[in-house]
Scaffold this motif. Structure first.
Motif: not given
Length: 297
Positions: A106-109, A145-151, A89-100, A125-130
């Motif tokens: 509107x999407x992730x939550x 990791x981060x979900x963004x469309x920033x260049x 079975x996949x080992x459990x893992x915790x990730x903190x993902x940042x997004x605007x 886990x989620x982190x919100x920021x610019x």
């Protein structure tokens, strides 16, 4: 204390099930002599007979009856151990993902439950920021990791493409009743609302129409969030380029109107961005696959 081998325990279990040594020997693919030797070995380890044997019958002794449930439990655990090694079975893992904020809310939550069901081994886990804050935290390892469309141009970052990001240049009908905006020179009559001076969304229009120099707006107002831009545009306080997913419902209902319809806005992509030296690239690829399966509404 010398422990019994699993093979000897399997022979003991077979003899207890069949109460016939010849039948039990065939069940475990041993000769009667070899099978008898296995039983003898385990009885020597226990220090007492496990079976009463005569020419007519085989019966478990009280010690054999007491030992049988534990022997079967040991065999079941050994089988489960082997099965887990063959299909781990996949080992459990915790990730903190940042997004605007807007994209996260509107999407992730709303999709966290679905993402958990698709990847139960991942606690997200989620982190919100610019955008600049998110990339800075990615570099200093405050987020994974981060979900963004920033260049960005840093060679130290890698990314998985998620969804296309489309934009619309919009205004409220009541604002357009006061001041039209059908040509670039009409910008002089309007206030441009945008995120900030470092990451303006208006560039998605201006870059396609010869640059910002073509638009001499009466004034600019930086409001930090797409959600704030949308609220002000709906109130008739200015015009703005906004992500299409944020204003699609308002465009359909007529609460907002597109401006300069013949102008094609540039497009971008949301990406899952992570550090190139992070050894969990395979995990990010799987997370990106799950995120691609969740459309942006």
């Amino acid at each position: 204390m010398l422990l019994p081998s699993l093979e000897n325990l399997a022979c003991f279990d077979a003899a207890a099930r069949t109460l016939n040594f010849r039948t039990a020997a065939r069940a475990v693919a041993l000769s009667p002599a070899a099978f008898g030797q296995r039983i003898k070995q385990i009885e020597e380890q226990v220090g007492a007979p496990l079976f009463d044997r005569t020419t007519r019958r085989v019966q478990l002794t009280p010690l054999g009856l007491a030992m049988l449930p534990r022997a079967r439990q040991c065999l079941a655990i050994a089988e489960d151990c082997l099965r887990s090694a063959m299909s781990p079975a996949p080992a459990p893992v915790e990730l903190t993902l940042g997004t605007r904020f807007e994209l996260g809310m509107s999407w992730l939550v709303p999709q966290l439950g679905k993402l958990t069901r698709r990847r139960p081994e991942v606690t997200l886990h989620l982190y919100f920021g610019a955008s600049d804050d998110l990339l800075r935290r990615l570099h200093d390892r405050s987020v994974d990791c981060v979900v963004t469309s920033a260049r960005w141009s840093a060679a130290s970052l890698a990314a998985e493409t998620l969804h296309e990001e489309r934009y619309a240049f919009v205004a409220s009908p009541k604002l357009l009743q006061r001041e039209e905006f059908s040509r670039p020179e009409h910008a002089a009559r309007h206030c441009l609302l945008d995120i900030d001076a470092t990451m303006p969304l208006f560039r998605y229009l201006a870059d396609q129409m010869g640059g910002v120099g073509r638009f001499a707006f009466a004034r600019h107002r930086w409001v930090g969030l797409g959600a704030a831009m949308k609220t002000l545009v709906l109130a008739g306080e200015g015009v703005a380029v906004l992500p299409l997913h944020m204003v699609a419902a308002e465009l359909r209902s007529g609460k907002l109107q597109r401006l300069l319809r013949s102008a094609a806005l540039a497009r971008d992509h949301f990406r899952l961005v992570y550090r190139r030296d992070d050894p969990r690239s395979a995990l990010y690829a799987k997370l990106a696959e799950s995120l691609r399966a969740v459309p942006i509404q």
